[in-house]
Design a protein around this motif. Sequence first.
Motif, PDB file in Angstrom:
ATOM      1  N   MET A   1       0.863  -1.044   0.595  1.00  0.00           N
ATOM      2  CA  MET A   1      -0.171   0.164   0.174  1.00  0.00           C
ATOM      3  C   MET A   1       0.863   0.946  -0.189  1.00  0.00           C
ATOM      4  O   MET A   1       1.338   1.395   0.871  1.00  0.00           O
ATOM      5  CB  MET A   1      -0.881   0.078   1.641  1.00  0.00           C
ATOM      6  CG  MET A   1      -2.065   0.865   1.484  1.00  0.00           C
ATOM      7  SD  MET A   1      -2.693   1.269   2.689  1.00  0.00           S
ATOM      8  CE  MET A   1      -4.081   0.802   2.237  1.00  0.00           C
ATOM      9  N   PRO A   2       0.680   1.853  -0.486  1.00  0.00           N
ATOM     10  CA  PRO A   2       1.626   3.232  -0.851  1.00  0.00           C
ATOM     11  C   PRO A   2       1.525   4.294   0.135  1.00  0.00           C
ATOM     12  O   PRO A   2       0.329   3.964   0.811  1.00  0.00           O
ATOM     13  CB  PRO A   2       0.785   4.418  -1.803  1.00  0.00           C
ATOM     14  CG  PRO A   2      -0.219   3.325  -2.567  1.00  0.00           C
ATOM     15  CD  PRO A   2      -0.476   2.621  -1.903  1.00  0.00           C
ATOM     16  N   ALA A   3       2.243   4.805   0.762  1.00  0.00           N
ATOM     17  CA  ALA A   3       2.452   5.688   2.014  1.00  0.00           C
ATOM     18  C   ALA A   3       2.099   7.714   1.381  1.00  0.00           C
ATOM     19  O   ALA A   3       2.609   7.524   0.417  1.00  0.00           O
ATOM     20  CB  ALA A   3       3.791   6.118   2.239  1.00  0.00           C
ATOM     21  N   THR A   4       0.916   7.374   2.209  1.00  0.00           N
ATOM     22  CA  THR A   4      -0.041   9.049   2.299  1.00  0.00           C
ATOM     23  C   THR A   4       0.523   9.493   3.410  1.00  0.00           C
ATOM     24  O   THR A   4       0.487   9.249   4.480  1.00  0.00           O
ATOM     25  CB  THR A   4      -0.618   8.746   1.942  1.00  0.00           C
ATOM     26  OG1 THR A   4      -1.922   8.415   2.913  1.00  0.00           O
ATOM     27  CG2 THR A   4      -1.058   7.992   0.369  1.00  0.00           C
ATOM     28  N   ASN A   5       0.282  11.331   2.824  1.00  0.00           N
ATOM     29  CA  ASN A   5       0.572  12.255   4.508  1.00  0.00           C
ATOM     30  C   ASN A   5      -0.177  13.310   3.965  1.00  0.00           C
ATOM     31  O   ASN A   5      -0.575  13.039   2.604  1.00  0.00           O
ATOM     32  CB  ASN A   5       2.091  12.563   4.613  1.00  0.00           C
ATOM     33  CG  ASN A   5       2.909  11.602   5.846  1.00  0.00           C
ATOM     34  OD1 ASN A   5       2.940  11.217   6.834  1.00  0.00           O
ATOM     35  ND2 ASN A   5       3.820  11.483   5.022  1.00  0.00           N
ATOM     36  N   ARG A   6      -0.783  13.718   5.033  1.00  0.00           N
ATOM     37  CA  ARG A   6      -1.647  15.529   4.150  1.00  0.00           C
ATOM     38  C   ARG A   6      -0.505  16.040   4.452  1.00  0.00           C
ATOM     39  O   ARG A   6       0.229  16.626   5.190  1.00  0.00           O
ATOM     40  CB  ARG A   6      -2.599  15.333   5.644  1.00  0.00           C
ATOM     41  CG  ARG A   6      -3.368  14.834   5.646  1.00  0.00           C
ATOM     42  CD  ARG A   6      -4.970  14.689   4.072  1.00  0.00           C
ATOM     43  NE  ARG A   6      -5.586  16.126   4.533  1.00  0.00           N
ATOM     44  CZ  ARG A   6      -6.369  15.871   3.141  1.00  0.00           C
ATOM     45  NH1 ARG A   6      -7.546  14.733   2.384  1.00  0.00           N
ATOM     46  NH2 ARG A   6      -7.067  16.873   3.508  1.00  0.00           N
ATOM     47  N   SER A   7      -0.381  17.328   3.412  1.00  0.00           N
ATOM     48  CA  SER A   7      -0.313  18.544   3.554  1.00  0.00           C
ATOM     49  C   SER A   7      -0.086  18.772   4.889  1.00  0.00           C
ATOM     50  O   SER A   7      -0.937  19.505   5.483  1.00  0.00           O
ATOM     51  CB  SER A   7      -0.573  19.244   2.145  1.00  0.00           C
ATOM     52  OG  SER A   7      -0.060  20.345   2.385  1.00  0.00           O
ATOM     53  N   GLN A   8       1.253  19.531   4.787  1.00  0.00           N
ATOM     54  CA  GLN A   8       1.127  20.615   5.899  1.00  0.00           C
ATOM     55  C   GLN A   8       1.654  21.847   5.129  1.00  0.00           C
ATOM     56  O   GLN A   8       1.821  22.958   6.501  1.00  0.00           O
ATOM     57  CB  GLN A   8       1.582  20.197   6.982  1.00  0.00           C
ATOM     58  CG  GLN A   8       1.185  19.022   7.518  1.00  0.00           C
ATOM     59  CD  GLN A   8       1.555  18.147   8.997  1.00  0.00           C
ATOM     60  OE1 GLN A   8       3.031  18.682   9.240  1.00  0.00           O
ATOM     61  NE2 GLN A   8       0.431  17.711   9.681  1.00  0.00           N
ATOM     62  N   LEU A   9       3.066  21.993   4.046  1.00  0.00           N
ATOM     63  CA  LEU A   9       3.970  23.123   3.960  1.00  0.00           C
ATOM     64  C   LEU A   9       3.401  23.961   2.691  1.00  0.00           C
ATOM     65  O   LEU A   9       3.157  25.174   3.135  1.00  0.00           O
ATOM     66  CB  LEU A   9       5.363  22.434   3.757  1.00  0.00           C
ATOM     67  CG  LEU A   9       5.870  21.467   4.036  1.00  0.00           C
ATOM     68  CD1 LEU A   9       7.104  21.202   3.919  1.00  0.00           C
ATOM     69  CD2 LEU A   9       6.352  22.364   5.622  1.00  0.00           C
ATOM     70  N   CYS A  10       3.036  23.169   2.306  1.00  0.00           N
ATOM     71  CA  CYS A  10       2.037  24.611   1.127  1.00  0.00           C
ATOM     72  C   CYS A  10       0.403  25.148   1.239  1.00  0.00           C
ATOM     73  O   CYS A  10       0.022  24.732   2.234  1.00  0.00           O
ATOM     74  CB  CYS A  10       1.717  24.011  -0.590  1.00  0.00           C
ATOM     75  SG  CYS A  10       2.776  22.599  -1.228  1.00  0.00           S
ATOM     76  N   SER A  11       1.193  26.227   0.541  1.00  0.00           N
ATOM     77  CA  SER A  11       0.170  27.891   0.915  1.00  0.00           C
ATOM     78  C   SER A  11      -1.229  27.635   0.065  1.00  0.00           C
ATOM     79  O   SER A  11      -2.469  28.261   0.399  1.00  0.00           O
ATOM     80  CB  SER A  11       0.086  28.903   0.708  1.00  0.00           C
ATOM     81  OG  SER A  11       0.588  29.582  -0.958  1.00  0.00           O
ATOM     82  N   PHE A  12      -1.098  26.376  -0.577  1.00  0.00           N
ATOM     83  CA  PHE A  12      -2.360  25.967  -1.836  1.00  0.00           C
ATOM     84  C   PHE A  12      -3.256  24.673  -1.417  1.00  0.00           C
ATOM     85  O   PHE A  12      -2.242  23.977  -0.176  1.00  0.00           O
ATOM     86  CB  PHE A  12      -2.309  25.994  -3.139  1.00  0.00           C
ATOM     87  CG  PHE A  12      -0.875  25.064  -3.428  1.00  0.00           C
ATOM     88  CD1 PHE A  12      -0.983  24.035  -3.713  1.00  0.00           C
ATOM     89  CD2 PHE A  12       0.367  25.935  -3.695  1.00  0.00           C
ATOM     90  CE1 PHE A  12       0.078  23.138  -3.960  1.00  0.00           C
ATOM     91  CE2 PHE A  12       1.603  25.890  -3.735  1.00  0.00           C
ATOM     92  CZ  PHE A  12       1.562  24.155  -4.162  1.00  0.00           C
ATOM     93  N   ASP A  13      -4.149  23.728  -1.430  1.00  0.00           N
ATOM     94  CA  ASP A  13      -4.019  22.669  -1.558  1.00  0.00           C
ATOM     95  C   ASP A  13      -3.359  21.391  -2.280  1.00  0.00           C
ATOM     96  O   ASP A  13      -3.218  20.785  -3.150  1.00  0.00           O
ATOM     97  CB  ASP A  13      -5.844  21.774  -1.415  1.00  0.00           C
ATOM     98  CG  ASP A  13      -6.617  21.291  -1.015  1.00  0.00           C
ATOM     99  OD1 ASP A  13      -5.677  20.501  -0.993  1.00  0.00           O
ATOM    100  OD2 ASP A  13      -7.112  20.909  -1.572  1.00  0.00           O
TER     101      ASP A  13
END
Length: 142
Positions: A1-13
């Motif tokens: 299963m691929p590893a995923t994380n939620r964005s935390q750095l970018c000012s956009f989605d």
Amino acid sequence: MPATNRSQLCSFDADRVRQVVQNTVSGPLYAFCEYDTESFRPLYIADETIAMYESKDAMLEHFERIHTNVHMDFMQIELFRNTLFPDADRVEYIATAMDFLKILRVYVGDDGLFISVEPDEPVEPIVDAIKETVAWPENQNS
């Protein structure tokens, strides 16, 4: 299963951008990361990429080595715009093609996206899809 994380750095989605890029590429998306001058965050790592490393720690160590160099992109942008090509309004992306991988680094304001794909994957459709998804800064790199 691929590893995923939620964005935390970018000012956009960046999570939405990752989905759009995954739907745009014709082959596999090996990695999709967000970064700036200080931090680097993997948002998606494909099973094929994970399998290249003997452990999660080894993979993260390699990614950290990559970031040590990739953060310099923002300094290179200034070099390209201010010194080498002063007529350029912005630097949008840099692509690096190798025999087994293509790396695309896309710049949206002060944020960067690190994308790895197959070596024969066309770059322009990926960049166009990103531009259509985010509010591309008028004063990019200024």
